[in-house]
Scaffold this motif. Structure first.
Motif, PDB file in Angstrom:
ATOM      1  N   TRP A  79      15.257   2.243  21.635  1.00  0.00           N
ATOM      2  CA  TRP A  79      14.117   1.707  21.599  1.00  0.00           C
ATOM      3  C   TRP A  79      13.012   2.497  22.000  1.00  0.00           C
ATOM      4  N   ILE A  80      11.767   2.476  21.335  1.00  0.00           N
ATOM      5  CA  ILE A  80      10.546   3.270  21.695  1.00  0.00           C
ATOM      6  C   ILE A  80       9.539   2.493  22.516  1.00  0.00           C
ATOM      7  N   PHE A  97      13.987   1.137  17.496  1.00  0.00           N
ATOM      8  CA  PHE A  97      14.086   2.013  16.301  1.00  0.00           C
ATOM      9  C   PHE A  97      15.353   2.277  15.669  1.00  0.00           C
ATOM     10  N   ALA A  98      16.574   2.048  16.160  1.00  0.00           N
ATOM     11  CA  ALA A  98      17.734   2.269  15.669  1.00  0.00           C
ATOM     12  C   ALA A  98      18.709   1.258  16.246  1.00  0.00           C
ATOM     13  N   VAL A 128      11.702   8.315   8.004  1.00  0.00           N
ATOM     14  CA  VAL A 128      11.142   8.957   6.862  1.00  0.00           C
ATOM     15  C   VAL A 128       9.655   8.607   6.649  1.00  0.00           C
ATOM     16  N   ASP A 129       9.640   7.147   6.661  1.00  0.00           N
ATOM     17  CA  ASP A 129       8.247   6.782   6.254  1.00  0.00           C
ATOM     18  C   ASP A 129       7.184   6.444   7.259  1.00  0.00           C
ATOM     19  N   GLY A 130       7.456   6.791   8.660  1.00  0.00           N
ATOM     20  CA  GLY A 130       6.658   6.731   9.664  1.00  0.00           C
ATOM     21  C   GLY A 130       6.355   5.469  10.152  1.00  0.00           C
ATOM     22  N   ASP A 131       7.321   4.177  10.126  1.00  0.00           N
ATOM     23  CA  ASP A 131       7.086   2.962  10.404  1.00  0.00           C
ATOM     24  C   ASP A 131       7.979   2.859  12.007  1.00  0.00           C
TER      25      ASP A 131
END
Length: 519
Positions: A79-80, A97-98, A128-131
């Motif tokens: 988590w971020i 995040f993952a 990769v896409d910055g989301d």
């Protein structure tokens, strides 16, 4: 629940009374960022839960470039968190995040990506896409054995001064018959373990996974010092007398013999061990077992905790108080953090450990330093009991700006030790040998769980010489013993305004006595 309360009560009784002293909060203040309320805690005003019942059982911490904090949790997610620096942190936000990871027990932000060690591999997580959601889960390194035993934890990564990523691997304990077909075939000395269990490994900048050193039991903490050298902590158990801190380098064996199961594997840096002694005092075991190396620092059991965890280097340059450049070591059972001063004597690390801060909400498993110098502490006591009012969470430790009166450094000298203090001392008390007490002891090296302190003696403190600036005291001591812990209590020392030390204890692991210098 009754059993848990009883266990925690017994743990509290086991703590030395002088470690439960008040005053630490005057210098280092704890802030709840996200702390789960324990079922026995009625102080709901301190409960700052994560959203949607998220169990923030922290297994890894890493700051991103934009000051957000990435948190890996035992459930297998990352988590971020944003807003973690706010005081009070009433507006912390959470972004998943993952997920679908296998018990990640470490987290590192490196070259724009997050890395974590799962049970079976070192994984690179890429957005990769910055989301702020991981799009790629890439295997950065693998190759160690996993039999399915519960104790086969894998930790890391941490970055050393040369750009290598390090991981450490737990020993499996008491493997069952159905797991034996997954151990190293023809294991050395008859020990049966999965490949590279009990080893420290590094992934080089070229992407190669290299076994480096062996003999680890439960190496849950690792980290580099200011010189970039890598260290790990181990926890008391079979072959491990008490908690310890070790310098990892090629070809070194530490203590847990079953790691030698991989000695004959291609790439092993250890060879030729045909016998492991057991039941000997450590100095004698070192004489007989040439591959064995002592720890840089022993943490005497209960006096300095019961289960060491993470390693954090204070890189704040003074923003976290007077201990810049020293290591901070997490403590699981007693829910605290201790402090370590290291030095090199004859090319080898040794040093002293000191109490630092108790009173965290749960077991301290992970630590990282924020941009402002404050310490962020990840908590979880899942699977084991610890002191504290919660089961898991995230806290922040902030220096209040007031300097505690402490022994900052303890250096070995040919005829004793030199103490450096954080504040000027009162020369009358600091120069009185009766202000100090010292004992020395060692441990048994054996396959049995832990060791008592053995061969205890009382060295004689014959002089205490205060420096002109009143910041240092030279203790001249008769009866120093190499490869023994030297336990010091400076309870009689006062500072310039008559205040005692916040923590009067220091424990120096004297592996080598420095040679006398020629005039």
């Amino acid at each position: 629940m009754v059993i848990r309360v009883l266990i925690l009560a017994l743990l509290a009784c086991a703590l030395p009374a002088d470690r439960l002293r008040a005053g630490e909060e005057e210098y280092y203040r704890l802030i709840d960022v996200s702390v789960a309320k324990a079922a026995t805690d009625s102080r709901s005003k301190n409960w700052k839960p994560a959203p949607d019942g998220l169990a923030l059982e922290v297994g890894g911490l890493a700051f991103l470039d934009d000051s957000r904090l990435a948190v890996a949790i035992r459930k297998g997610e990352v988590w971020i968190l944003d807003g973690v620096y706010d005081d009070p942190p009433n507006n912390v936000t959470y972004k998943k995040f993952a997920g679908a990871l296998h018990e990640p027990l470490g987290l590192l932000y490196h070259n724009g990506d997050l890395y974590t060690t799962q049970r079976s591999e070192l994984t690179r997580l890429r957005d990769v896409d910055g989301d702020d959601v991981a799009d790629e889960y890439l295997t950065a390194a693998k190759g160690w054995g996993v039999t399915g035993h519960y104790h086969e934890y894998a930790y890391g990564p941490k970055l050393d001064g040369d750009g290598n990523l390090w991981i450490t691997l737990n020993i499996g304990l008491g493997l069952k018959a159905e797991q034996l077909d997954r151990v190293v075939p023809d294991a050395a000395l008859g020990y049966r373990q999965g490949r590279w269990r009990g080893w420290g490994m590094k992934m080089t900048s070229a992407g190669e996974l290299v076994p480096v050193c062996a003999g680890m039991r439960s190496p849950s903490g690792l980290g580099a010092n200011a010189a970039g050298d890598m260290f790990y902590t181990d926890q008391q158990g079979n072959w491990v007398a008490t908690n310890s801190l070790h310098h990892m380098r090629p070809g070194v064996f530490f203590h847990h013999a079953e790691a030698l199961a991989s000695m004959n594997e291609p790439g092993s840096t250890i060879s030729g061990v045909d016998k492991v002694p057991s039941g000997l005092p450590l100095p004698q075991a070192l004489e007989q077992f040439k591959a064995l190396r002592p720890p840089a620092v022993w943490f005497p059991y209960k006096k300095m905790g019961q289960s060491t965890t993470d390693i954090m280097l204070d890189e704040s340059g003074g923003a976290f108080g007077p201990f810049a450049g020293q290591l901070f070591i997490g403590e699981f059972t007693q829910a605290g953090v201790n402090r370590v001063f290291l030095e090199k004597v004859d090319g080898e690390y040794q040093g002293a450990c000191f109490p630092f801060r108790l009173g965290f909400a749960s077991a301290v498993l992970r630590m990282t330093q924020g941009a402002d110098g404050s310490m962020f502490v990840g908590l979880t006591n899942r699977g084991w009991s610890s002191l504290g009012r919660a089961s898991y969470g995230l806290q922040r430790l902030v220096w209040t700006g007031k300097t505690p009166f402490e022994i900052k450094e303890m250096r070995a000298m040919p005829d004793g030790f030199e103490l450096t203090y954080t504040l000027p001392v009162d020369p009358a008390t600091a120069g009185d040998v009766n202000s100090y007490q010292m004992s020395s002891y060692t441990y048994l090296y054996h396959a049995t769980y832990g060791s008592d302190e053995i061969q205890t003696k009382t060295p004689s403190i014959v002089a205490a010489e205060v420096s002109e600036d009143r910041m240092r005291v030279r203790l001249r001591i008769e009866g120093l013993r190499p490869l023994f812990v030297h336990e010091l209590n400076a309870s009689g020392v006062r500072d310039a305004i008559g205040q005692p030390l916040l923590h009067s204890e220091a424990y120096y692991t004297l592996n080598r006595i420095p040679p006398k210098q020629l005039d």
